[in-house]
Design an enzyme around this catalytic site. Sequence first.
Site, PDB file in Angstrom:
ATOM      1  N   ARG A 210       0.859  -1.201   0.000  1.00 22.50           N
ATOM      2  CA  ARG A 210       0.000   0.000   0.000  1.00 22.50           C
ATOM      3  C   ARG A 210       0.885   1.237   0.000  1.00 22.50           C
ATOM      4  NH1 ARG A 210      -1.517   1.791   4.650  1.00 22.50           N
ATOM      5  NH2 ARG A 210      -2.251  -0.200   5.487  1.00 22.50           N
TER       6      ARG A 210
ATOM      7  N   TYR B  11     -16.690  16.298 -14.825  1.00 26.89           N
ATOM      8  CA  TYR B  11     -17.163  14.919 -14.792  1.00 26.89           C
ATOM      9  C   TYR B  11     -18.192  14.754 -13.661  1.00 26.89           C
ATOM     10  CZ  TYR B  11     -16.940   9.848 -14.424  1.00 26.89           C
ATOM     11  OH  TYR B  11     -17.266   8.525 -14.380  1.00 26.89           O
TER      12      TYR B  11
HETATM   13  C1  LIG Z   1     -14.052   8.668 -16.350  1.00 27.17           C
HETATM   14  C2  LIG Z   1     -13.645   9.975 -15.826  1.00 27.17           C
HETATM   15  C3  LIG Z   1     -13.361  10.158 -14.467  1.00 27.17           C
HETATM   16  C4  LIG Z   1     -13.525   9.062 -13.442  1.00 27.17           C
HETATM   17  O1  LIG Z   1     -12.586   8.060 -13.614  1.00 27.17           O
HETATM   18  P1  LIG Z   1     -12.814   6.513 -13.212  1.00 27.17           P
HETATM   19  O2  LIG Z   1     -11.562   5.865 -13.663  1.00 27.17           O
HETATM   20  O3  LIG Z   1     -14.047   6.057 -13.923  1.00 27.17           O
HETATM   21  O4  LIG Z   1     -12.990   6.492 -11.725  1.00 27.17           O
HETATM   22  C5  LIG Z   1     -12.915  11.407 -14.077  1.00 27.17           C
HETATM   23  N1  LIG Z   1     -12.792  12.431 -14.950  1.00 27.17           N
HETATM   24  C6  LIG Z   1     -13.079  12.280 -16.250  1.00 27.17           C
HETATM   25  C7  LIG Z   1     -12.909  13.446 -17.174  1.00 27.17           C
HETATM   26  C8  LIG Z   1     -13.514  11.063 -16.744  1.00 27.17           C
HETATM   27  O5  LIG Z   1     -13.817  10.932 -18.044  1.00 27.17           O
END
Ligand SMILES: *Cc1c(COP(=O)(O)O)cnc(C)c1O
Length: 386
Positions: free
Chosen positions: A50, A102
């Site tokens: 970790r 996002y």
């Molecule tokens: C998909 C995405 C995330 C989240 O990432 P995960 O790997 O699904 O947890 C964050 N920011 C953007 C711009 C994304 O497209």
Amino acid sequence: MLNKYKIESALIHGGIYGDQQTGAVNVPIYQTSTFEQRGLGQNTGWEYSRTGNPTRAALEALIAELEHGKAGFAFSSGMAAIAAVLSLFHSGDRVIISSNVYGGTFRVLDKIFKNFGISYSIEDTTDLAALEQKLTPEVKAILVESPANPLLTVTDLKAIAGIAKKYGILSIVDNTFMTPYLQRPIELGVDIVLHSATKYLGGHSDLVAGLAVVNDEELAQRLAFIQNATGGVLGPFDSFLLIRGIKTLGVRLDRHVENAEKAAEHLQNHRAVKKVYYPGLPGAQGFEINKRQAKNGGAMVSFELYEKYNIKRFFSSLKLIALAESLGGVESLVCHPASMTHASIPYEVRQKVGITDGLIRLSIGIENISDLLMDLDQAIAESEAR
Ligand SMILES: *Cc1c(COP(=O)(O)O)cnc(C)c1O
């Protein structure tokens, strides 16, 4: 090795390359949770996975080098990386996010960090004068994406970094849509870069991972502490897969973008298409800014069909392009923001910001472009009201 090689070479040879012990050209997968100590207080530099694992460390060195930052951190998902970075803040602090970050970033702030006293506000980060008015003393960071989902809105990253410096707060950029191959926010003065490596960096839709890069020793130490204390680390096998994916990022993106440019142009000239959103198209919002801060317009293209086209029939008629959330894989994907990624936003708000029911978002893959255009054309023809 920092800055010594061009990015195409750094993608392949950057960070900790190969294996010192055997000469293997790939970093071994150190699939272990713990490391035997030679005696009390005498470890090998590794103690517990970790805290640190050699395969993960190779990936972390690689992303730091690619983004031209001081230190990189690998997490079990993009959201784990974002949550770790947001853990830098304290009760009473406020984070400004751009209006189209996002959905998961909004959700973790609204449903989790808010409960710990960290507030947020959503602002239009393309309007810099208005943004500056919002910088009350409790604001400690500005988090933006450029281009942002789903209308590919471009924010001036150098200007955001400048404003943050002026007020002594942090600038954070989620660079998922561009990757360091197309855009390097730290070179523009940004403090922290985030990635959902699930997307282009991994590139094959076969893993979930997140990365963070900082450009400051003190921040690096604080984030290393958070990473170890909260524990959302990326495992050795996924770290290996991600290093493997990153090696081909340059050639993949060259083809992704070549296809995206052709698709954007094709759609722009299509009689069924009301509007195309692509930062690489002259005349697009932020076209000049994007040209200054990124290599090109990337490979995400959104477009809107005229109302008379039946959107449901469009999606069900696609044969090659798959209807799915996510993006950045070698295969082309399509999604309907109004009912999928942005369904939680009220209808009126969606209309106002341009996320209409006719809006379609494409993640253009690396297939043959004429097959992709043929698929789009036949699905549009099927969707025409008869
Ligand atoms: C998909 C995405 C995330 C989240 O990432 P995960 O790997 O699904 O947890 C964050 N920011 C953007 C711009 C994304 O497209």
